[in-house]
Write a protein that holds these residues in place. Structure first.
Motif, PDB file in Angstrom:
ATOM      1  N   LEU A 638      40.079  23.638  40.469  1.00 43.65           N
ATOM      2  CA  LEU A 638      39.115  23.956  41.738  1.00 43.65           C
ATOM      3  C   LEU A 638      39.708  24.899  42.764  1.00 43.65           C
ATOM      4  CD1 LEU A 638      36.430  23.301  43.481  1.00 43.65           C
ATOM      5  CD2 LEU A 638      37.711  21.648  44.534  1.00 43.65           C
ATOM      6  N   LEU A 639      40.994  24.736  43.134  1.00 49.17           N
ATOM      7  CA  LEU A 639      41.612  25.498  44.077  1.00 49.17           C
ATOM      8  C   LEU A 639      41.894  26.926  43.480  1.00 49.17           C
ATOM      9  CD1 LEU A 639      42.677  25.751  46.791  1.00 49.17           C
ATOM     10  CD2 LEU A 639      44.900  24.805  46.208  1.00 49.17           C
ATOM     11  N   LYS A 640      42.389  26.684  42.350  1.00 47.91           N
ATOM     12  CA  LYS A 640      42.696  28.407  41.882  1.00 47.91           C
ATOM     13  C   LYS A 640      41.646  29.152  41.689  1.00 47.91           C
ATOM     14  CE  LYS A 640      46.247  26.788  38.472  1.00 47.91           C
ATOM     15  NZ  LYS A 640      46.635  26.366  37.220  1.00 47.91           N
ATOM     16  N   HIS A 770      26.294  37.416  46.731  1.00 49.44           N
ATOM     17  CA  HIS A 770      27.651  37.229  46.052  1.00 49.44           C
ATOM     18  C   HIS A 770      27.987  35.825  45.914  1.00 49.44           C
ATOM     19  CE1 HIS A 770      31.423  39.057  44.725  1.00 49.44           C
ATOM     20  NE2 HIS A 770      32.160  38.190  45.529  1.00 49.44           N
ATOM     21  N   LEU A 771      27.928  34.894  46.650  1.00 52.38           N
ATOM     22  CA  LEU A 771      28.190  33.666  46.445  1.00 52.38           C
ATOM     23  C   LEU A 771      27.381  33.025  45.380  1.00 52.38           C
ATOM     24  CD1 LEU A 771      28.760  32.201  50.186  1.00 52.38           C
ATOM     25  CD2 LEU A 771      30.631  32.501  48.518  1.00 52.38           C
ATOM     26  N   VAL A 772      26.231  33.428  45.285  1.00 54.95           N
ATOM     27  CA  VAL A 772      25.182  32.933  44.272  1.00 54.95           C
ATOM     28  C   VAL A 772      25.574  33.461  42.795  1.00 54.95           C
ATOM     29  CG1 VAL A 772      22.765  33.038  43.404  1.00 54.95           C
ATOM     30  CG2 VAL A 772      23.219  32.454  45.631  1.00 54.95           C
ATOM     31  N   THR A 773      26.103  34.737  42.819  1.00 54.26           N
ATOM     32  CA  THR A 773      26.541  35.281  41.677  1.00 54.26           C
ATOM     33  C   THR A 773      27.699  34.797  41.171  1.00 54.26           C
ATOM     34  OG1 THR A 773      25.567  37.314  42.710  1.00 54.26           O
ATOM     35  CG2 THR A 773      26.977  37.551  40.567  1.00 54.26           C
ATOM     36  N   LEU A 774      28.688  34.355  42.163  1.00 52.99           N
ATOM     37  CA  LEU A 774      30.054  34.020  41.755  1.00 52.99           C
ATOM     38  C   LEU A 774      29.891  32.555  41.250  1.00 52.99           C
ATOM     39  CD1 LEU A 774      32.572  34.954  44.596  1.00 52.99           C
ATOM     40  CD2 LEU A 774      32.208  35.741  42.179  1.00 52.99           C
ATOM     41  N   GLU A 775      28.758  31.540  41.597  1.00 51.79           N
ATOM     42  CA  GLU A 775      28.452  30.287  41.354  1.00 51.79           C
ATOM     43  C   GLU A 775      28.083  30.562  39.896  1.00 51.79           C
ATOM     44  OE1 GLU A 775      25.745  27.758  43.529  1.00 51.79           O
ATOM     45  OE2 GLU A 775      27.049  28.222  45.158  1.00 51.79           O
ATOM     46  N   HIS A 776      27.164  31.274  39.400  1.00 53.21           N
ATOM     47  CA  HIS A 776      26.650  31.610  38.098  1.00 53.21           C
ATOM     48  C   HIS A 776      27.833  31.822  37.145  1.00 53.21           C
ATOM     49  CE1 HIS A 776      22.292  32.208  39.787  1.00 53.21           C
ATOM     50  NE2 HIS A 776      22.722  30.938  39.691  1.00 53.21           N
ATOM     51  N   LEU A 777      28.539  32.828  37.726  1.00 45.51           N
ATOM     52  CA  LEU A 777      29.841  33.189  36.984  1.00 45.51           C
ATOM     53  C   LEU A 777      30.698  32.200  36.463  1.00 45.51           C
ATOM     54  CD1 LEU A 777      31.402  35.579  35.590  1.00 45.51           C
ATOM     55  CD2 LEU A 777      32.486  35.759  37.834  1.00 45.51           C
ATOM     56  N   ARG A 778      30.919  31.272  37.525  1.00 44.06           N
ATOM     57  CA  ARG A 778      31.818  30.310  37.723  1.00 44.06           C
ATOM     58  C   ARG A 778      31.375  29.202  36.597  1.00 44.06           C
ATOM     59  NH1 ARG A 778      34.804  26.325  40.972  1.00 44.06           N
ATOM     60  NH2 ARG A 778      35.957  25.360  39.229  1.00 44.06           N
ATOM     61  N   GLN A 788      39.287  32.795  23.026  1.00 41.17           N
ATOM     62  CA  GLN A 788      40.868  33.068  23.442  1.00 41.17           C
ATOM     63  C   GLN A 788      41.256  33.988  24.475  1.00 41.17           C
ATOM     64  OE1 GLN A 788      42.852  31.093  21.252  1.00 41.17           O
ATOM     65  NE2 GLN A 788      40.904  30.674  20.432  1.00 41.17           N
ATOM     66  N   ARG A 789      40.174  33.864  25.390  1.00 40.40           N
ATOM     67  CA  ARG A 789      40.543  34.551  26.739  1.00 40.40           C
ATOM     68  C   ARG A 789      40.754  33.619  27.770  1.00 40.40           C
ATOM     69  NH1 ARG A 789      35.688  38.400  25.583  1.00 40.40           N
ATOM     70  NH2 ARG A 789      35.602  39.019  27.661  1.00 40.40           N
ATOM     71  N   ASP A 790      41.448  33.706  28.766  1.00 47.86           N
ATOM     72  CA  ASP A 790      41.798  32.863  30.018  1.00 47.86           C
ATOM     73  C   ASP A 790      40.709  32.900  30.994  1.00 47.86           C
ATOM     74  OD1 ASP A 790      42.885  31.356  31.702  1.00 47.86           O
ATOM     75  OD2 ASP A 790      44.101  32.822  32.633  1.00 47.86           O
ATOM     76  N   PRO A 791      39.811  31.752  31.212  1.00 47.76           N
ATOM     77  CA  PRO A 791      38.532  31.838  31.991  1.00 47.76           C
ATOM     78  C   PRO A 791      39.149  32.409  33.457  1.00 47.76           C
ATOM     79  CG  PRO A 791      38.876  29.862  30.773  1.00 47.76           C
ATOM     80  CD  PRO A 791      40.035  30.507  30.427  1.00 47.76           C
ATOM     81  N   LEU A 792      40.340  31.725  33.782  1.00 50.86           N
ATOM     82  CA  LEU A 792      40.598  32.203  35.308  1.00 50.86           C
ATOM     83  C   LEU A 792      40.759  33.694  35.374  1.00 50.86           C
ATOM     84  CD1 LEU A 792      41.253  31.209  38.180  1.00 50.86           C
ATOM     85  CD2 LEU A 792      43.548  30.802  37.411  1.00 50.86           C
ATOM     86  N   SER A 793      41.463  34.365  34.482  1.00 50.23           N
ATOM     87  CA  SER A 793      41.849  35.673  34.567  1.00 50.23           C
ATOM     88  C   SER A 793      40.452  36.354  34.526  1.00 50.23           C
ATOM     89  CB  SER A 793      42.772  36.143  33.204  1.00 50.23           C
ATOM     90  OG  SER A 793      43.793  35.413  33.490  1.00 50.23           O
ATOM     91  N   THR A 797      38.947  39.122  37.509  1.00 54.49           N
ATOM     92  CA  THR A 797      38.833  40.415  37.153  1.00 54.49           C
ATOM     93  C   THR A 797      37.108  40.595  37.534  1.00 54.49           C
ATOM     94  OG1 THR A 797      40.222  40.268  35.203  1.00 54.49           O
ATOM     95  CG2 THR A 797      38.652  42.101  35.193  1.00 54.49           C
ATOM     96  N   GLU A 798      36.398  39.721  36.985  1.00 56.93           N
ATOM     97  CA  GLU A 798      34.871  40.108  37.278  1.00 56.93           C
ATOM     98  C   GLU A 798      34.469  39.902  38.745  1.00 56.93           C
ATOM     99  OE1 GLU A 798      31.901  38.660  34.414  1.00 56.93           O
ATOM    100  OE2 GLU A 798      33.311  38.876  32.665  1.00 56.93           O
ATOM    101  N   SER A 799      35.250  38.850  39.387  1.00 51.58           N
ATOM    102  CA  SER A 799      34.745  38.655  40.808  1.00 51.58           C
ATOM    103  C   SER A 799      35.231  39.654  41.783  1.00 51.58           C
ATOM    104  CB  SER A 799      35.233  37.489  41.378  1.00 51.58           C
ATOM    105  OG  SER A 799      36.674  37.276  41.275  1.00 51.58           O
ATOM    106  N   PHE A 800      36.109  40.433  41.295  1.00 51.19           N
ATOM    107  CA  PHE A 800      36.832  41.479  41.968  1.00 51.19           C
ATOM    108  C   PHE A 800      35.744  42.716  41.739  1.00 51.19           C
ATOM    109  CE2 PHE A 800      39.469  45.453  42.304  1.00 51.19           C
ATOM    110  CZ  PHE A 800      39.746  45.278  43.646  1.00 51.19           C
TER     111      PHE A 800
END
Length: 897
Positions: A638-640, A770-778, A788-793, A797-800
């Motif tokens: 969660l923190l990451k 932006h927060l709503v979009t990030l929630e959906h992305l998460r 085989q892609r790291d979800p956090l990376s 990238t996408e949130s930036f």
């Protein structure tokens, strides 16, 4: 073996920390006679002297011995309590930015006053954080006597507090508040429209009481301020009717991760039911992209039915679902589950379904508390989570020795085959202890189990009290009585938080009760009589063996068990603790009870027999440490993800603050406008392109739309020597002249205010989206793991990229809004005033539509104001009438949080 030998010779790291701090305590003790000879006024004078020295550059460490000696003397005079040496030790460790692990009854509330006083001398304020509003108010009232004796001010923050009172509380030298209220005030402050409206004045030093509960248990759930979104009540009700119709093979439950999913067979059944009900359009399946929302809410309905149990995870009160904190057993009024899960539970229980919310602002406790320049904490149980405290908060854990040796007997767990056998043994144990007058604290894991046990005790004819979320208001009274002879108290794991269980009962509570019953009585005589009765009661309890803590189940976390145990044996009192378990218990059932069942069967255990062995304790503790490790991983994950958003949150919040602090925002608006012009030129007249490739007509349309100007761009483009740079310069000059003319019409001061409001409104609106979009992305980025892609990376990238597009959109929207604004004409002003008057006289009438001229220019006093669009309202004060025209105050209407 060698480790144990080394510890005997060299001592543990903890022993060495305590040993190196003892000389400081000796220095404080050496000053005691000097400070006890001072008058009350001289104690305050000392505080003023320390403040000058601290604010003049002297380090707080250098001031510590004198400040602690002054504080100890003030506490002795104000409360009649002289701090023990171990309490001074605890205070020193807190000042150094550690977690002080101090057992129950060691006086943590008083300990906090020492570092709070020392750090308040800097003039930057200190926050003392508690787990609930009752404790915040109680501790503030109690300890304010000490701080006022020292010449410092004390404040307390609580929910629904008037803004002016809250601002005063934060301005005090020492402020008591709950973790929730501090976090929410931080978010609210960063939604305010001016610096004057903000209540918090920075994050200097926080002392967190029950630090394990706040920074670990509650850190899995972020704090969210939300606003209403579209109403989907019918969908929740429809899905709720279908879940009970599903057979067991239609879904899978994973109790370890608290998750529920439909099987393929379940999906087919659900699809048929939804199609028949007309929820799924003809020809559409659950696997189609258009069905994402329906699938999401179907999953939430399944979780609501199969994983969330009434009277364990929530209760129904006043036609409302009130969540129960799984770690403290307390009601969390006003807190709601997100993503439609709360609505699914409301549909299940048949209460009024509140609309889903969209996130307006959010922060995790980890990132909120890491804002503080210095952080410290106190608890009775932190050592088991030392790794997490060190890794996430950079906090060390120091075990402070008890004032007197612990005399409590902690017995090995008793494990029974079935729950029925266990509860039969529990009732027998209670009867036995009750017969000899021994007070008992009986721990349970849920309201349901505490009430079931209560029924059993009623049948057995044993008088008792029940302490759970339903009796939340009476908590202090029930806990204060729990040490009386023969008293039986059943408690969920909130047992005794903040109020000590004193053998023989709590004298202060008894005196208060007696004075309420007979206000005319002589307080001194009353106290003397009650103290004599208490001494006799205490003698009886000591003879019976002290407080007996009997737990009916182990919790997921060892800390919760240790908290329960720690209620007994305070300040060297005798006591006893014993856990009764069965193979039916949740922890045993989920973590390997089958193997143990086989062992017990092989041993040929008879009904009612229990297995008692140290190995059982060790295996259970291993299971608990597995759960703790998994929960730590959840919080780390969660923190990451939140750290990614946290950098963006800090950037937006600091930008807002800069705008609020300056009176000259014209430069910011001009920079945005010039950047937008550069972007438009790059789009329609790309670098290194030929004039015949330029899209001059497209540029003219974009300039007309964004800058509200119709410029002869085609004529300019045909002039010889005109390139992208010259075109940009001309458009910039034209727009600067246009805005300067507009500013002249409004007046410089008014224009500055308009620019500030537009900037803040647009930042808030863009950040919300932006927060709503990030929630959906998460929610979907986890599936990238299958590729085989790291979800956090991927999330980083996408949130930036999303944040960059937020900033681009912000420049365009701010420029467009400012370009379209114009002062009202006298006729328009008169018409608007007439409308406002009419609206105030008849608030229930239909809302008039917003005025707009044919050219699309906004013609309201506030830039872009539209009654039907909250995004255009700016930042109304919470006590102002709601701009929607309902006639209610803003805080009771659209401003309700």
């Amino acid at each position: 073996m060698l480790g144990a030998l080394a510890r005997k010779v060299f001592g543990t790291p903890n022993d060495r920390k305590v040993k190196t701090t003892r000389p400081l305590v000796a220095q404080i003790n050496a000053l005691e006679d000097q400070f006890s000879g001072l008058s009350d006024e001289a104690l305050v004078e000392k505080t003023r002297e320390f403040q000058k020295r601290a604010q003049g550059g002297e380090s707080l460490d250098a001031l510590l011995p004198e400040a602690f000696a002054n504080c100890r003397e003030a506490a002795r005079r104000a409360l009649g309590l002289r701090a023990f040496d171990v309490q001074l030790l605890g205070g020193i460790f807190l000042h150094q930015g550690n977690i002080a692990e101090m057992k129950t009854g060691e006086g943590k509330t008083l300990v906090a006053t020492f570092p709070a006083y020392l750090n308040a001398l800097s003039g930057k304020g200190v926050h003392v954080v508690t787990v609930n509003d009752y404790l915040a108010k109680r501790d503030a009232e109690w300890m304010s006597k000490v701080f006022s004796q020292l010449g410092l001010t004390t404040g307390v923050v609580y929910p629904f507090q008037p803004e002016a009172e809250k601002r005063t509380a934060y301005a005090a030298d020492v402020t008591y508040a709950t973790n929730n209220e501090l976090g929410f005030d931080y978010l609210r402050d960063n939604m305010k429209g001016s610096i004057e409206e903000m209540v918090q004045r920075g994050h200097n030093f926080a002392i967190v009481d029950e630090v394990d509960s706040i920074l670990i248990d509650e850190a899995r759930t972020p704090l969210i301020i939300s606003g209403p979104s579209q109403d989907r009540s019918e969908l929740y009700v429809t899905l709720n009717q279908f879940i009970p119709q599903l057979a067991e093979e239609a879904f899978k439950l994973d109790e370890k991760s608290r998750n529920a999913t439909f099987t393929e067979e379940g999906n087919d059944v659900l699809e048929r039911l939804l199609s028949d009900a007309g929820v799924l359009p003809e020809g559409q399946t659950l696997y189609d992209p258009e069905s994402t929302t329906i699938v999401h809410h179907a999953n939430q309905a399944l979780r609501a039915h199969k994983l969330f149990l009434r009277d364990q995870h929530y209760i129904v009160r006043d036609d409302e679902i009130v969540l129960i904190d799984e770690f403290t057993g307390r009601m969390m009024k006003g807190r709601r589950l997100s993503d439609g899960l709360h609505q699914a539970i409301e549909a299940k229980e048949g209460v009024k379904i509140q609309p889903e919310n969209v996130t307006l602002a959010s922060v995790t406790f980890q990132n909120y508390f890491r804002l503080y320049d210095k952080l410290a904490g106190m608890t009775g149980t932190a050592a088991t989570e030392a790794e997490e405290f060190a890794e996430i908060y950079k906090l060390g854990v120091v075990e402070v020795p008890t004032n007197r040796p612990i005399a409590r007997q902690d017995e090995h767990d008793r494990v029974y085959r079935t729950g029925a056998e266990k509860y039969a043994a529990v009732i027998e144990a209670i009867k036995e202890a009750n017969a000899k007058g021994q007070p008992m604290l009986v721990g349970t894991t849920s309201i349901e189990k505490s009430e079931m046990l209560s029924e059993m005790l009623k049948k057995a004819g044993i008088a008792h009290n029940v302490l759970n979320a339903r009796q939340h208001e009476a908590e202090a009274q029930i806990v204060a009585d729990a040490g009386k002879p023969g008293m039986v108290t059943i408690a969920t794991n909130m047992a005794g938080r903040g109020t000590d269980i004193q053998l023989g009962g709590n004298v202060e509570m008894k005196v208060m009760e007696a004075l309420k019953a007979d206000p005319e009585a002589n307080p001194d005589e009353l106290r003397a009589r009650i103290e004599a009765e208490h001494a006799e009661d205490k003698r009886k309890v000591l003879e019976a063996g002290g407080l007996y803590v009997l737990a009916t189940e182990r919790h997921e976390s060892r800390r919760i068990d240790n908290q329960l145990r720690g209620r007994s044996g305070r300040q060297g009192d005798p006591g006893r603790s014993l856990f009764f378990l069965s193979l039916d218990d949740d922890l045993m059932r989920i973590f390997g009870s089958e193997r143990l069942d086989k062992v017990l069967s092989t041993l040929g255990m008879k009904e009612g027999e229990a297995i008692v062995h140290p190995w059982v304790n060790k295996s259970l503790e291993r299971a608990q440490s597995k759960v703790e490790a998994r929960n730590f991983d959840i919080r780390k994950q969660l923190l990451k993800f939140d750290d990614v958003m946290n950098d963006q949150r800090k950037a937006i919040f600091s930008q807002r603050r800069e705008i609020m602090e300056t009176n000259e925002v014209g430069e910011v608006a001009a920079d945005m406008r010039h950047q937008l012009i550069d972007d438009l030129i790059d789009t329609h007249m790309p670098p290194r392109s030929y004039p015949e490739q330029w899209d001059i007509e497209g540029l003219r349309e974009a300039v007309r739309e964004r800058l509200n100007m119709d410029l002869p761009l085609a004529d300019w483009a045909e002039e010889e020597g005109v390139d992208q740079e010259l075109m940009a310069e001309r458009i910039e000059k034209a727009s600067d002249d246009y805005m300067a003319e507009k500013a002249q019409g409004f007046g410089a001061e008014t224009m500055s205010q308009i620019e500030k409001q537009v900037l803040l409104q647009m930042i808030d609106q863009k950040w919300r989206d932006h927060l709503v979009t990030l929630e959906h992305l998460r929610s979907v980025v986890g599936f990238r793991g299958y590729a085989q892609r790291d979800p956090l990376s991927e999330y980083k990238t996408e949130s930036f990229q999303l944040f960059e597009s937020l900033l681009d959109g912000l420049r365009g929207d701010v420029t467009q809004q400012l370009a379209r604004i114009r002062p009202l004409t006298e006729a328009e002003r008169a018409e608007m005033m007439a409308k406002v008057t009419k609206q105030q006289q008849a608030p229930a009438e239909a809302k008039p539509e917003a005025e707009a001229t044919p050219g699309g220019e906004v013609t309201a006093e506030a830039p872009g104001f539209d009654e039907s669009d909250p995004a255009t309202w700016g930042n109304p004060s919470r006590n102002d009438p709601c701009p929607c025209g309902s006639g209610k105050k803003f805080k009771h209407c659209h401003g309700a949080i």
